[in-house]
Design a protein around this motif. Structure first.
Motif, PDB file in Angstrom:
ATOM      1  N   LEU A 138       0.776  -1.137   0.037  1.00 30.59           N
ATOM      2  CA  LEU A 138       0.175   0.091   0.033  1.00 30.59           C
ATOM      3  C   LEU A 138       0.814   1.167  -0.195  1.00 30.59           C
ATOM      4  O   LEU A 138       0.271   2.489  -0.286  1.00 30.59           O
ATOM      5  N   PHE A 139       2.165   1.124   0.344  1.00 32.94           N
ATOM      6  CA  PHE A 139       2.912   2.556   0.372  1.00 32.94           C
ATOM      7  C   PHE A 139       3.326   2.645  -0.934  1.00 32.94           C
ATOM      8  O   PHE A 139       3.893   1.677  -1.714  1.00 32.94           O
ATOM      9  N   ARG A 140       3.272   3.855  -1.504  1.00 28.24           N
ATOM     10  CA  ARG A 140       3.945   4.328  -2.727  1.00 28.24           C
ATOM     11  C   ARG A 140       4.847   5.201  -2.338  1.00 28.24           C
ATOM     12  O   ARG A 140       4.808   6.104  -1.414  1.00 28.24           O
ATOM     13  N   PRO A 141       5.907   5.352  -3.177  1.00 24.57           N
ATOM     14  CA  PRO A 141       6.796   6.491  -3.159  1.00 24.57           C
ATOM     15  C   PRO A 141       6.433   7.792  -3.010  1.00 24.57           C
ATOM     16  O   PRO A 141       5.241   8.036  -3.690  1.00 24.57           O
ATOM     17  N   VAL A 142       6.919   8.743  -2.280  1.00 23.47           N
ATOM     18  CA  VAL A 142       6.111  10.154  -1.873  1.00 23.47           C
ATOM     19  C   VAL A 142       6.196  10.609  -3.367  1.00 23.47           C
ATOM     20  O   VAL A 142       5.154  11.498  -3.571  1.00 23.47           O
ATOM     21  N   TYR A 143       7.095  10.663  -4.226  1.00 24.38           N
ATOM     22  CA  TYR A 143       7.046  11.169  -5.322  1.00 24.38           C
ATOM     23  C   TYR A 143       7.892  10.382  -6.442  1.00 24.38           C
ATOM     24  O   TYR A 143       9.031   9.891  -6.017  1.00 24.38           O
ATOM     25  N   ALA A 144       8.210  10.457  -7.816  1.00 25.23           N
ATOM     26  CA  ALA A 144       9.049  10.000  -8.573  1.00 25.23           C
ATOM     27  C   ALA A 144      10.146  11.006  -9.125  1.00 25.23           C
ATOM     28  O   ALA A 144      10.016  12.183  -9.139  1.00 25.23           O
ATOM     29  N   PRO A 145      11.438  10.718  -9.218  1.00 24.04           N
ATOM     30  CA  PRO A 145      12.492  11.377  -9.756  1.00 24.04           C
ATOM     31  C   PRO A 145      11.965  12.251 -10.997  1.00 24.04           C
ATOM     32  O   PRO A 145      12.571  13.500 -11.033  1.00 24.04           O
ATOM     33  N   LYS A 146      11.069  11.854 -11.507  1.00 22.63           N
ATOM     34  CA  LYS A 146      10.873  12.542 -12.765  1.00 22.63           C
ATOM     35  C   LYS A 146       9.932  13.708 -12.401  1.00 22.63           C
ATOM     36  O   LYS A 146      10.074  14.786 -13.155  1.00 22.63           O
ATOM     37  N   ASP A 147       9.427  13.804 -11.502  1.00 23.27           N
ATOM     38  CA  ASP A 147       8.383  14.822 -10.877  1.00 23.27           C
ATOM     39  C   ASP A 147       9.563  16.047 -10.322  1.00 23.27           C
ATOM     40  O   ASP A 147       9.158  17.369 -10.596  1.00 23.27           O
ATOM     41  N   PHE A 148      10.557  15.582  -9.724  1.00 27.81           N
ATOM     42  CA  PHE A 148      11.536  16.584  -9.401  1.00 27.81           C
ATOM     43  C   PHE A 148      12.271  17.246 -10.520  1.00 27.81           C
ATOM     44  O   PHE A 148      12.258  18.466 -10.527  1.00 27.81           O
ATOM     45  N   LEU A 149      12.314  16.589 -11.864  1.00 29.88           N
ATOM     46  CA  LEU A 149      12.964  17.150 -12.946  1.00 29.88           C
ATOM     47  C   LEU A 149      11.770  17.912 -13.590  1.00 29.88           C
ATOM     48  O   LEU A 149      12.301  19.240 -13.894  1.00 29.88           O
ATOM     49  N   GLU A 150      10.602  17.739 -13.345  1.00 28.91           N
ATOM     50  CA  GLU A 150       9.532  18.597 -13.909  1.00 28.91           C
ATOM     51  C   GLU A 150       9.490  19.906 -13.143  1.00 28.91           C
ATOM     52  O   GLU A 150       9.484  21.187 -13.922  1.00 28.91           O
ATOM     53  N   VAL A 151       9.834  19.816 -11.829  1.00 29.07           N
ATOM     54  CA  VAL A 151       9.927  21.130 -10.887  1.00 29.07           C
ATOM     55  C   VAL A 151      11.119  21.958 -11.532  1.00 29.07           C
ATOM     56  O   VAL A 151      10.789  23.319 -11.539  1.00 29.07           O
ATOM     57  N   LEU A 152      12.360  21.314 -11.872  1.00 27.03           N
ATOM     58  CA  LEU A 152      13.400  22.320 -12.083  1.00 27.03           C
ATOM     59  C   LEU A 152      12.930  22.889 -13.487  1.00 27.03           C
ATOM     60  O   LEU A 152      13.616  23.669 -13.942  1.00 27.03           O
ATOM     61  N   MET A 153      12.554  21.851 -14.515  1.00 24.50           N
ATOM     62  CA  MET A 153      12.111  22.725 -15.763  1.00 24.50           C
ATOM     63  C   MET A 153      11.326  23.748 -15.697  1.00 24.50           C
ATOM     64  O   MET A 153      11.684  24.713 -16.452  1.00 24.50           O
ATOM     65  N   ASN A 154      10.455  24.082 -14.720  1.00 24.35           N
ATOM     66  CA  ASN A 154       9.638  24.984 -14.417  1.00 24.35           C
ATOM     67  C   ASN A 154      10.213  26.300 -13.895  1.00 24.35           C
ATOM     68  O   ASN A 154       9.491  27.132 -13.713  1.00 24.35           O
ATOM     69  N   LEU A 155      11.274  25.957 -13.286  1.00 26.92           N
ATOM     70  CA  LEU A 155      11.976  27.269 -12.637  1.00 26.92           C
ATOM     71  C   LEU A 155      12.009  28.492 -13.579  1.00 26.92           C
ATOM     72  O   LEU A 155      12.481  28.195 -14.606  1.00 26.92           O
ATOM     73  N   ARG A 156      11.759  29.595 -13.079  1.00 22.64           N
ATOM     74  CA  ARG A 156      11.741  30.895 -13.961  1.00 22.64           C
ATOM     75  C   ARG A 156      12.208  31.994 -13.075  1.00 22.64           C
ATOM     76  O   ARG A 156      11.729  32.118 -11.902  1.00 22.64           O
ATOM     77  N   ASN A 157      13.013  32.666 -13.465  1.00 22.13           N
ATOM     78  CA  ASN A 157      13.419  33.998 -12.998  1.00 22.13           C
ATOM     79  C   ASN A 157      12.449  34.872 -13.153  1.00 22.13           C
ATOM     80  O   ASN A 157      12.455  35.407 -14.193  1.00 22.13           O
ATOM     81  N   PRO A 158      11.899  35.556 -12.261  1.00 21.66           N
ATOM     82  CA  PRO A 158      10.795  36.417 -12.639  1.00 21.66           C
ATOM     83  C   PRO A 158      11.445  37.865 -13.072  1.00 21.66           C
ATOM     84  O   PRO A 158      10.666  38.799 -13.627  1.00 21.66           O
ATOM     85  N   ASN A 159      12.610  38.051 -12.529  1.00 22.49           N
ATOM     86  CA  ASN A 159      13.294  39.224 -12.947  1.00 22.49           C
ATOM     87  C   ASN A 159      13.865  39.172 -14.403  1.00 22.49           C
ATOM     88  O   ASN A 159      14.414  40.254 -14.862  1.00 22.49           O
ATOM     89  N   TYR A 160      13.900  38.056 -14.855  1.00 23.20           N
ATOM     90  CA  TYR A 160      14.741  37.944 -16.288  1.00 23.20           C
ATOM     91  C   TYR A 160      13.750  37.858 -17.487  1.00 23.20           C
ATOM     92  O   TYR A 160      12.946  36.913 -17.390  1.00 23.20           O
ATOM     93  N   GLU A 161      13.936  39.103 -18.317  1.00 26.21           N
ATOM     94  CA  GLU A 161      13.161  38.949 -19.446  1.00 26.21           C
ATOM     95  C   GLU A 161      13.725  38.538 -20.722  1.00 26.21           C
ATOM     96  O   GLU A 161      14.957  39.143 -20.798  1.00 26.21           O
ATOM     97  N   ASN A 162      13.806  37.613 -21.315  1.00 23.65           N
ATOM     98  CA  ASN A 162      14.572  37.308 -22.365  1.00 23.65           C
ATOM     99  C   ASN A 162      14.457  37.907 -23.701  1.00 23.65           C
ATOM    100  O   ASN A 162      14.953  37.799 -24.579  1.00 23.65           O
ATOM    101  N   GLY A 163      13.450  38.945 -23.600  1.00 22.50           N
ATOM    102  CA  GLY A 163      13.352  39.740 -24.857  1.00 22.50           C
ATOM    103  C   GLY A 163      12.846  39.208 -26.055  1.00 22.50           C
ATOM    104  O   GLY A 163      12.759  37.950 -26.178  1.00 22.50           O
ATOM    105  N   GLU A 164      12.877  39.925 -27.277  1.00 21.96           N
ATOM    106  CA  GLU A 164      12.661  39.477 -28.502  1.00 21.96           C
ATOM    107  C   GLU A 164      13.382  38.500 -29.115  1.00 21.96           C
ATOM    108  O   GLU A 164      12.871  37.531 -29.976  1.00 21.96           O
TER     109      GLU A 164
END
Lengths: 367, 527
Positions: free
Chosen positions: B149-175
């Motif tokens: 009944l125990f499942r892992p709290v989360y899977a490693p790919k979830d962590f990668l998803e979080v890292l992929m979605n990191l954005r610096n709000p002060n950084y505007e990459n412009g045109e």
């Protein structure tokens, strides 16, 4: 002569006596790598004598003719085997004949086997050996293991023996304890037995390559100690082969690939458990499969049916020549006399770059 | 405003002194100084000097040096004295925020598992159960609790998803979208090194310098390098010099000396108080049952029991990880990490501080990697309390950075970005090809880096790699190795046409020789 447990014992005992006569007590102790063994039923009384001298020790009873761990059990009290004996009938044949050695007629006890009631009319016999059980095996992760090492003999007289660099350590699936001698599975590390243990997982191998074991031991005890251990193992191979040199029917065109089973105790002393004539070539994992494939390939290279080799090679693929009518040195070639700084040409557990070596070898032979 | 060098130095000194004051080393030094008063060499007129000399000759000065060196290695350089503590942990606000929400997510998942299964996060064990566990301490692997009944709290790919979605709000990459922002998975503008900088940092791995893992191979006569290297290693151990050891292991550790050298670098000496601390943790495990224990059992069974080489150490893994999940001293490192441990309470004692159980979130979220981080150490350390301390120290110095979101150069985010940048810059064709077939390189190399390659490389190669992690006090080598592996298998990778096929090419790393790969990538590739 080497691979039936009772013959091995006899030959080793005889060889040891001979060595003691010829080279002295110290040299003879080099043969003390075989746990005390007695043949049943012939040496039953000798066994009882030894047993009584060391009460409380554990012994293991093994049928000589069977493999893969069948028919083996452990015991600590004489009454355990008395029950077992009762199941089998002891049959003896006595002969009263002239003994030239003693110059008179004496009774000879012809060894016979132990037969069950329904077997007593058969000519098949079952001989057992009772062997002192190694109670302090070296443990890794609380588990006992034994080593399977491959030795190829291409000639007995003169003795020419090759040692394969790869091999493996077979682990018991459960933790080692002397409390449960009924637990077959703990003590018998033969993979064959492990496969029937209740928590055996066929996907998982319980083996380490010897390279891994060598690394582990070096990290734990240092390189020098491990060198001594492996040199002691070389000693086991050579002495055991020498002990049967004269009794094996030797033929230039025959070869034997042996699987040696070695157990290491907590003092890092290796013990010879058994020598197998037809070691199992079934593979339990990809790594295992490759080892056995390469082992076979290199065996065939050495047997050299095409006659490509010169006969002076010290290494062919994963095999290193460790004995050729005398110890083989790592340095120099086969004919150079042994020097002061002799280092044995033995590489068990060392890096096995056999493909590369074979390429170089065959290229130089063509040239 | 940048802190000038001098006040920065005095800040560092003050901090180190504060940490060492009151430690057992401190009291030992005091005791030694008092003992020295009875010695004839120590005279009243020149008391201070004589005591100093005594400490030097008796080896105590070296011990102090090692302790100071250890502190310096572990703590980051101080920022402005007026900076609040969170800035010490992690200077970038958006990183702190991301780590915070990640932790909340883990805790939420854990809590909901508890509710679903009606199992408390923590509860006291009945006495009979305690006795049983104590008896079975050395063979916990024989237990077969029902863990379905125990499942892992989360899977490693979830962590990668979080890292992929990191954005610096002060950084505007412009045109003008730069190639970097569009091609890789990591989209934050952290500074990572390029090959010339890496060559300088890792100069001891250069082609002209002897290495274990290359120059100790069967074909090379040991007189060329190996013998001398071993001799130097023995000398370093005899001198008990941490800093020298750290420098030495950059060229690799001889197998027989590795255990002692690593302990010297991490300043672990298995003192009586350390053994006592371990025993205390062990008794915590015996007395209380934490939910996370079941997760640990399950993960160890899945991971280690099926590994060809780690299966032997199953019991050690339970012992170390169960204790680790109760070790509040690990929380100290959170002073310089961006992670804050979630709190939970033993059932029935909600809100009462003595019954608070701190869960370092990494214990929850990266069990798999933790297990793989302990296992190689089992080859070197066999005494449970020493094994435990070595693992804990490796965790607080290195491994925790693989499991939390931060801007640190050895943090997982930087490593991912470093990997992608190296690949894009030096193997642009390969990178482009893999992207086209839907096989983003980071998706395949992430699991290697997050586990520091444990479970992927052959053990001896893994240990050679970790030698360099300790030697350079950085995890950047993991990203370099990942890129080097892609470079090595580039020809095959160029031929594949699907993600599955790419993964198959990279599935088996067990035959790789780490040091030649690194050397070729850094020093023998045209840049």
């Amino acid at each position: 002569q080497l691979t039936r447990k009772n013959y091995l014992v006899k030959n080793l005992k005889r060889f040891r006596k001979q060595l003691e006569r010829e080279a002295g007590k110290l040299e003879a102790t080099k043969c003390d790598f075989f746990p005390k063994t007695f043949e049943m039923p012939l040496e039953y009384h000798l066994f009882v004598e030894e047993f009584r001298k060391n009460p409380g020790t554990t012994w293991i009873m093994k049928p000589v003719g069977r493999s893969q761990g069948k028919g083996i059990f452990l015991f600590r009290k004489l009454k355990d085997i008395i029950e077992w004996r009762k199941e089998k009938l002891w049959t003896f044949h006595l002969l009263f004949i002239y003994s030239p050695k003693r110059g008179k007629c004496v009774w000879f006890l012809l060894q016979d086997g132990l037969r069950t009631d329904d077997q007593k009319d058969e000519t098949q016999v079952e001989i057992y050996v009772a062997q002192r059980y190694i109670e302090n095996p070296y443990l890794i992760g609380g588990r006992k293991f034994d080593l399977r090492v491959y030795v190829l003999v291409t000639s007995y007289i003169p003795l020419k023996a090759w040692l394969y660099r790869d091999g493996f350590a077979r682990f018991s699936n459960t933790r080692f304890t002397l409390n449960s001698i009924d637990d077959h599975y703990v003590h018998l590390t033969n993979v064959a037995v492990q496969k029937t243990a209740p928590d055996y997982d066929p996907e998982k191998g319980c083996k380490w390559m010897i390279q891994q074991l060598r690394q582990y031991l070096t990290a734990k005890h240092g390189a020098d100690v491990v060198e001594v251990l492996f040199a002691d193992m070389d000693n086991i191979f050579i002495k055991s082969l020498q002990s049967v040199q004269k009794v094996i029917i030797s033929d230039k065109h025959c070869f034997e690939l042996y699987g040696y089973d070695i157990l290491i105790d907590q003092d890092l002393k290796p013990w010879l458990i058994e020598v197998n004539a037809s070691p199992s070539l079934a593979a339990s994992s990809q790594e295992d499969y490759e080892l056995k494939c390469h082992l076979l390939k290199d065996t065939l290279h050495i047997v050299d049916m095409e006659g490509r080799l010169t006969g002076k090679e010290k290494r062919v693929g994963g095999f290193d020549l460790i004995w050729s009518d005398g110890p083989v040195s790592r340095e120099g070639n086969l004919d150079t006399p042994p020097s002061e700084s002799f280092v044995a040409n033995s590489h068990l557990g060392c890096y096995n770059d056999r493909k590369k070596q074979l390429k170089q070898l065959f290229r130089s032979l063509c040239a | 405003a940048m802190v000038d060098a001098e006040s920065g130095l005095s800040l560092t000194i003050a901090r180190v002194v504060q940490r060492l004051r009151g430690s057992s080393l401190h009291s030992q030094l005091e005791r030694q100084a008092r003992v020295s008063l009875h010695k004839p060499e120590v005279k009243l007129e020149s008391l201070k000097e004589d005591i100093k000399d005594f400490l030097k000759t008796s080896g105590w000065e070296k011990k102090l040096q090692n302790a100071v060196y250890s502190e310096l290695n572990v703590f980051p350089s101080p920022c402005h004295p007026a900076a609040p503590p969170e800035h010490m942990k992690e200077p970038l606000a958006y990183m702190r925020k991301a780590q915070g929400s990640w932790e909340k997510r883990i805790l939420k998942s854990l809590n909901s598992m508890c509710t679903e299964l009606s199992i408390p996060l923590a509860q006291k064990r009945p006495v009979s159960e305690q006795k049983e566990l104590l008896n079975k301490w050395n063979e916990m692997g024989t237990d077969e609790p029902d863990l379905t009944l125990f499942r892992p709290v989360y899977a490693p790919k979830d962590f990668l998803e979080v890292l992929m979605n990191l954005r610096n709000p002060n950084y505007e990459n412009g045109e003008q979208p730069s190639f970097r922002n569009h091609l890789g998975l990591i989209q934050v503008p952290l500074k990572v090194k390029d090959i010339p900088e890496l060559k300088e940092d890792f100069s001891e791995l250069g082609l002209n310098i002897g290495q274990l893992g290359i120059d100790d191979s069967a074909q090379v006569p040991p007189e060329f390098f190996e013998n001398e290297h071993v001799r130097v290693g023995q000398k370093v151990l005899a001198e008990q010099d941490s800093a020298a050891a750290q420098q030495y292991v950059r060229q690799g550790c001889p197998t027989a000396l590795r255990a002692d050298l690593w302990a010297l670098i991490l300043n672990i000496s298995n003192q009586p108080e350390d053994i006592l601390y371990y025993e205390q943790l062990k008794s915590n495990v015996i007395q209380h049952n934490l939910l996370v224990d079941s997760l640990i059992y399950k993960d160890v069974k899945l991971t280690a029991s099926n590994d060809d080489y780690y299966f032997v150490f199953e019991d050690y893994l339970y012992q170390v990880l169960l204790c680790f999940s109760r070790d509040t001293s690990v929380l100290e490192h959170f002073a310089y990490s961006s992670a804050t441990p979630p709190k939970s309470y033993i059932r029935g004692k909600l809100g009462i501080e003595e019954y608070a159980v701190f869960y370092p979130p990494s214990v929850l979220s990266h069990l798999n990697s933790l297990i793989l981080a302990v296992a190689p150490l089992c080859f070197l350390y066999h005494e449970p309390s020493k094994l435990y301390q070595m693992f804990r120290e490796m965790y607080v110095r290195f491994f925790f950075r693989l499991h939390s979101i931060s801007s640190h150069p050895s943090g997982i985010v930087s490593l991912c970005l470093l990997f992608e940048t190296l690949l894009q810059t030096h193997l642009p064709q390969l990178f482009h090809h893999l992207r086209e077939i839907g096989a983003q390189p980071l998706r395949m190399s992430f699991k290697w880096m997050v586990r520091a390659f444990s479970g992927y490389l052959a053990t001896d190669q893994l240990l050679l790699l970790w030698d360099r992690i300790l030697g350079y006090n950085s995890l950047e080598i993991l990203a370099v190795l990942a890129a080097a592996v892609f470079a090595f298998r580039a020809v095959n990778l160029m031929e594949v046409t699907s993600l599955a096929a790419a993964e198959a090419v990279l599935a088996d790393l067990s035959t790789l020789k780490v040091m030649p790969l690194l050397q070729i990538f850094l020093f023998a590739t045209v840049t």
